[in-house]
Design an enzyme around this catalytic site. Sequence first.
Site, mmCIF file in Angstrom:
data_model
loop_
_atom_site.group_PDB
_atom_site.id
_atom_site.type_symbol
_atom_site.label_atom_id
_atom_site.label_comp_id
_atom_site.label_asym_id
_atom_site.label_seq_id
_atom_site.Cartn_x
_atom_site.Cartn_y
_atom_site.Cartn_z
ATOM 1 N N GLY A 151 0.790 -1.232 0.000
ATOM 2 C CA GLY A 151 0.000 0.000 0.000
ATOM 3 C C GLY A 151 0.818 1.276 0.000
ATOM 4 O O GLY A 151 0.329 2.324 0.424
ATOM 5 N N HIS A 182 3.526 1.637 -13.720
ATOM 6 C CA HIS A 182 4.460 0.528 -13.895
ATOM 7 C C HIS A 182 5.873 1.026 -13.622
ATOM 8 O O HIS A 182 6.249 2.116 -14.088
ATOM 9 C CB HIS A 182 4.365 -0.028 -15.315
ATOM 10 C CG HIS A 182 5.271 -1.190 -15.558
ATOM 11 N ND1 HIS A 182 5.039 -2.433 -15.009
ATOM 12 C CD2 HIS A 182 6.432 -1.296 -16.260
ATOM 13 C CE1 HIS A 182 6.009 -3.257 -15.377
ATOM 14 N NE2 HIS A 182 6.859 -2.592 -16.133
ATOM 15 N N LEU A 210 -1.643 -6.603 -8.757
ATOM 16 C CA LEU A 210 -0.943 -7.570 -9.593
ATOM 17 C C LEU A 210 -1.849 -8.465 -10.430
ATOM 18 O O LEU A 210 -1.355 -9.218 -11.264
ATOM 19 C CB LEU A 210 -0.049 -8.450 -8.711
ATOM 20 C CG LEU A 210 0.999 -7.705 -7.893
ATOM 21 C CD1 LEU A 210 1.850 -8.693 -7.098
ATOM 22 C CD2 LEU A 210 1.878 -6.825 -8.770
ATOM 23 N N ASP A 258 0.080 -3.975 -18.786
ATOM 24 C CA ASP A 258 0.967 -2.845 -19.140
ATOM 25 C C ASP A 258 0.841 -2.441 -20.610
ATOM 26 O O ASP A 258 1.841 -2.173 -21.283
ATOM 27 C CB ASP A 258 2.433 -3.200 -18.836
ATOM 28 C CG ASP A 258 2.632 -3.708 -17.423
ATOM 29 O OD1 ASP A 258 1.966 -3.185 -16.508
ATOM 30 O OD2 ASP A 258 3.449 -4.621 -17.228
ATOM 31 N N GLU A 302 7.875 7.764 -8.947
ATOM 32 C CA GLU A 302 6.458 7.393 -8.937
ATOM 33 C C GLU A 302 5.649 8.311 -8.021
ATOM 34 O O GLU A 302 4.509 8.684 -8.346
ATOM 35 C CB GLU A 302 6.300 5.951 -8.448
ATOM 36 C CG GLU A 302 6.765 4.888 -9.404
ATOM 37 C CD GLU A 302 6.533 3.487 -8.830
ATOM 38 O OE1 GLU A 302 5.684 3.341 -7.941
ATOM 39 O OE2 GLU A 302 7.204 2.551 -9.279
ATOM 40 N N LEU A 339 -4.639 -9.355 -13.285
ATOM 41 C CA LEU A 339 -5.224 -8.842 -14.515
ATOM 42 C C LEU A 339 -6.726 -8.692 -14.340
ATOM 43 O O LEU A 339 -7.376 -9.552 -13.739
ATOM 44 C CB LEU A 339 -4.930 -9.796 -15.675
ATOM 45 C CG LEU A 339 -5.394 -9.345 -17.062
ATOM 46 C CD1 LEU A 339 -4.605 -8.126 -17.517
ATOM 47 C CD2 LEU A 339 -5.223 -10.490 -18.066
ATOM 48 N N ILE A 340 -7.279 -7.599 -14.837
ATOM 49 C CA ILE A 340 -8.726 -7.400 -14.825
ATOM 50 C C ILE A 340 -9.190 -7.038 -16.226
ATOM 51 O O ILE A 340 -8.415 -6.531 -17.039
ATOM 52 C CB ILE A 340 -9.166 -6.307 -13.821
ATOM 53 C CG1 ILE A 340 -8.402 -4.988 -14.074
ATOM 54 C CG2 ILE A 340 -8.997 -6.776 -12.395
ATOM 55 C CD1 ILE A 340 -8.862 -3.839 -13.188
ATOM 56 N N ASN A 366 -2.907 2.774 -14.332
ATOM 57 C CA ASN A 366 -1.899 1.939 -13.688
ATOM 58 C C ASN A 366 -0.563 2.672 -13.708
ATOM 59 O O ASN A 366 -0.306 3.496 -14.592
ATOM 60 C CB ASN A 366 -1.760 0.611 -14.434
ATOM 61 C CG ASN A 366 -0.745 -0.314 -13.799
ATOM 62 O OD1 ASN A 366 -0.765 -0.527 -12.589
ATOM 63 N ND2 ASN A 366 0.157 -0.874 -14.594
#
Length: 212
Positions: free
Chosen positions: A20, A115, A98, A156, A185, A100-101, A113
Site C-alpha cells: 500500500g 508501472h 498484480l 501494461d 512514482e 489482470l482485470i 496503472n
Amino acid sequence: MTSTVLNRPLKLAVLISGGGTTLTNFLAQKAAGQLDIEVPLVIASRPGCGGIAKAEAAGLNCEVIARRDFENIEDFSHAIFEQCRACEVDLVTLAGFLSLIHIPEDFLYRVMNIHPALIPSFCGHGYYGHKVHEAVVSRGVKVSGCTVHFADNEYDHGPIIAQSAVPVKGTDSPDDVAARVFEAECELYPEVLRLYAAGKIKVVERRTVIAD
C-alpha cells in the site's frame, strides 16, 4: 475521449496487492494540500497484504476481493467494478495491483496503472515489483523510470499518459533502482491525477494528448 473537468475532489478507487505504499503517497499528498481527492474505496486482491492495515488505519473502506475466489477473470472483474459503481468513483487507480482485470465499457479510460519501468521496456506478464528492477540491472540499461498509463485488458498495454526517467548507475543494485524509481512514482502518479481532474488528458487513437 477527454477527461472531464471536476470542480470537486476526484473520487478514487485504489486497488492494491501489497504494502500500500502508493496509497500512502496519495494520502500524504492529500494531507499536504497537493492532491484534491477522496478515497471512498480500497480493494485488496488478497487477504493479509500490508496495505489493508494502512487503509483501515486511515479510516478507509477496504474490501478484499481475491482472485482465487473466482473461476475466471470476468467474474473477478465484475465483482471489482460493481463495488466501484456502488461507490460512484470517478477513476480506478491500480496501485501495485498484480491481478489482470477486464475493464467494462463504462470504465474505459477510467482505469490507470503505474508501472515501475519505461514501457514498452521491462513490462508485460511476469514483470512486476522487484522483478522489474532485477531485470533492469541484469540487462545493464542506463535509464529506467516509471510509466502511468490507462489500463486495458492486457498487462501494461494501454495508452501511455506520462513517463519519468531516472538514471541507472553501473554500481546500482535492484534496491537502489527501486528506491530511485519509487521516488519518481511518488511525483508522477499524483501529477497525472491532477491532470485528469483538470480535464487535460485526451486519448486519440491510443495516444494521449495533454492540454496546456
